[in-house]
Scaffold this motif. Structure first.
Motif, PDB file in Angstrom:
ATOM      1  N   ARG A  80       0.819  -1.200   0.000  1.00 34.00           N
ATOM      2  CA  ARG A  80       0.000   0.000   0.000  1.00 34.00           C
ATOM      3  C   ARG A  80       0.861   1.262   0.000  1.00 34.00           C
ATOM      4  O   ARG A  80       0.527   2.251  -0.649  1.00 34.00           O
ATOM      5  CB  ARG A  80      -0.940   0.010   1.211  1.00 34.00           C
ATOM      6  N   LEU A  83       2.103   1.806  -3.531  1.00 31.44           N
ATOM      7  CA  LEU A  83       1.060   2.340  -4.407  1.00 31.44           C
ATOM      8  C   LEU A  83       0.810   3.819  -4.140  1.00 31.44           C
ATOM      9  O   LEU A  83       0.640   4.618  -5.077  1.00 31.44           O
ATOM     10  CB  LEU A  83      -0.231   1.540  -4.214  1.00 31.44           C
ATOM     11  N   ALA A  84       0.790   4.193  -2.859  1.00 30.76           N
ATOM     12  CA  ALA A  84       0.577   5.604  -2.516  1.00 30.76           C
ATOM     13  C   ALA A  84       1.744   6.468  -2.988  1.00 30.76           C
ATOM     14  O   ALA A  84       1.549   7.591  -3.475  1.00 30.76           O
ATOM     15  CB  ALA A  84       0.383   5.751  -1.004  1.00 30.76           C
ATOM     16  N   ALA A  86       3.652   5.925  -5.532  1.00 27.85           N
ATOM     17  CA  ALA A  86       3.621   6.036  -6.994  1.00 27.85           C
ATOM     18  C   ALA A  86       2.759   7.208  -7.442  1.00 27.85           C
ATOM     19  O   ALA A  86       3.002   7.800  -8.509  1.00 27.85           O
ATOM     20  CB  ALA A  86       3.105   4.743  -7.604  1.00 27.85           C
ATOM     21  N   GLU A  87       1.769   7.572  -6.629  1.00 31.78           N
ATOM     22  CA  GLU A  87       0.912   8.713  -6.968  1.00 31.78           C
ATOM     23  C   GLU A  87       1.668  10.040  -6.903  1.00 31.78           C
ATOM     24  O   GLU A  87       1.196  11.059  -7.429  1.00 31.78           O
ATOM     25  CB  GLU A  87      -0.288   8.757  -6.007  1.00 31.78           C
ATOM     26  N   LEU A  88       2.826  10.044  -6.269  1.00 32.87           N
ATOM     27  CA  LEU A  88       3.632  11.261  -6.148  1.00 32.87           C
ATOM     28  C   LEU A  88       4.563  11.466  -7.339  1.00 32.87           C
ATOM     29  O   LEU A  88       5.277  12.471  -7.393  1.00 32.87           O
ATOM     30  CB  LEU A  88       4.462  11.211  -4.862  1.00 32.87           C
ATOM     31  N   PRO A  90       5.060  12.385 -11.053  1.00 29.13           N
ATOM     32  CA  PRO A  90       4.378  12.975 -12.209  1.00 29.13           C
ATOM     33  C   PRO A  90       4.872  12.366 -13.524  1.00 29.13           C
ATOM     34  O   PRO A  90       5.917  11.698 -13.570  1.00 29.13           O
ATOM     35  CB  PRO A  90       4.750  14.455 -12.113  1.00 29.13           C
ATOM     36  N   GLU A  91       4.127  12.598 -14.568  1.00 23.54           N
ATOM     37  CA  GLU A  91       4.525  12.113 -15.884  1.00 23.54           C
ATOM     38  C   GLU A  91       5.871  12.712 -16.289  1.00 23.54           C
ATOM     39  O   GLU A  91       6.123  13.901 -16.069  1.00 23.54           O
ATOM     40  CB  GLU A  91       3.461  12.480 -16.927  1.00 23.54           C
ATOM     41  N   ALA A 109       5.003  -0.760  -8.507  1.00 26.48           N
ATOM     42  CA  ALA A 109       3.860   0.094  -8.801  1.00 26.48           C
ATOM     43  C   ALA A 109       4.120   1.001 -10.003  1.00 26.48           C
ATOM     44  O   ALA A 109       3.184   1.422 -10.688  1.00 26.48           O
ATOM     45  CB  ALA A 109       3.513   0.944  -7.579  1.00 26.48           C
ATOM     46  N   ARG A 113       4.285   2.292 -15.901  1.00 26.56           N
ATOM     47  CA  ARG A 113       4.298   3.693 -16.321  1.00 26.56           C
ATOM     48  C   ARG A 113       5.143   3.858 -17.575  1.00 26.56           C
ATOM     49  O   ARG A 113       6.044   3.067 -17.872  1.00 26.56           O
ATOM     50  CB  ARG A 113       4.850   4.560 -15.192  1.00 26.56           C
ATOM     51  N   ALA A 252      -1.022   5.193   4.196  1.00 28.05           N
ATOM     52  CA  ALA A 252      -1.618   4.328   3.168  1.00 28.05           C
ATOM     53  C   ALA A 252      -2.238   3.082   3.802  1.00 28.05           C
ATOM     54  O   ALA A 252      -1.760   2.605   4.807  1.00 28.05           O
ATOM     55  CB  ALA A 252      -0.551   3.915   2.170  1.00 28.05           C
TER      56      ALA A 252
END
Length: 252
Positions: A80, A83-84, A86-88, A90-91, A109, A113, A252
């Motif tokens: 978890r 995964l959390a 990975a949200e940080l 950016p592209e 995670a 991408r 998370a």
């Protein structure tokens, strides 16, 4: 396949299986048996695996086994956190990753991408990502640590000095408001510190059992950390003390 890439794949395969013979590795990597024998002997000489008759194994005491045992603890929490974290990302970001079981979950995670660059000194993380052509992978060289699967030391530090990262994620063995981020090995601490210094944003990944502990070598004070990603087990008083140091906490 380059020699360094073969070494990563060989170590990763033997980590999972415990052992492998020359024939199986030759088929897996699509190279000759003679090439595999040379690779195995070099890895044996470096202390990364144990050469056996006809193949190789992890040996009686080996870094892969240590990592595997650690990865079995609090596995769901670490997943978890990964995964959390990975949200940080950016592209198009350039991402730094140190070794560790929780940062490995982040690497997994990020595996699907596209358009990101991952800079890591962890051989096992490199093994996770090397088969993902959509990710640009940069592996930092150095002295191999048997306990963490990381490459550290002056060579790693010199290589890091040439890069600029958008966000760096590090794992720690201990974290407190007073002593900051700590780890068991001083050379690993230096390389972690250099990774943080080369990044615009620094993020620590640590399950709640690491918070409140102090390990041997200091990585950095909490003033050098932007964000902590941890699990729901973080105690209220610990969270309050960490937040007072200016660290954003994500549970998370």
């Amino acid at each position: 396949m380059l020699k360094a890439d073969r070494a990563v794949r060989i170590l990763s395969h033997i980590t999972e299986a415990g052992s492998a013979d020359v024939h199986a590795l030759s088929e897996l990597l699509e190279v000759s048996a003679a090439t595999i024998r040379r690779d195995l002997q070099e890895l044996h000489d470096q202390g990364l695996l144990h050469r056996t008759r006809g193949g190789a194994s992890t040996g009686p005491v080996n870094l892969e086994l240590s990592l595997r045992r650690r990865s079995e603890r609090r596995q769901e929490e670490k997943r978890r956190i990964g995964l959390a974290a990975a949200e940080l990302v950016p592209e198009g970001a350039v991402v730094g990753l140190t070794g560790g079981t929780t940062t490995t979950e982040l690497a997994r995670a990020l595996a699907d991408r596209t358009g990101i660059t991952v800079v890591t000194n962890a051989v096992n993380i490199a093994a996770e990502l090397i088969v993902r052509p959509e990710i640009r992978l940069v592996v930092i060289g150095g002295l191999a640590r048997s306990a963490s699967y990381e490459l550290v030391g002056p060579a790693a530090d010199r290589m890091l000095s040439h890069y600029h990262l958008d966000v760096a994620f590090i794992g720690v063995d201990g974290l407190t408001a007073q002593e900051g981020c700590t780890t068991h090995d001083e050379m690993e601490a230096q390389t972690d510190r250099d990774l943080l210094h080369r990044s615009r944003r620094s993020v620590v990944l640590a399950d709640s059992t690491k918070v409140g502990r102090v390990a041997f070598a200091s990585i950095c004070p909490l003033s050098g950390v932007h964000t902590l990603v941890t699990d729901l087990g973080l105690a209220v008083d610990q969270a309050r003390a960490i937040a007072k140091c200016g660290v954003k906490i994500i549970r998370a």
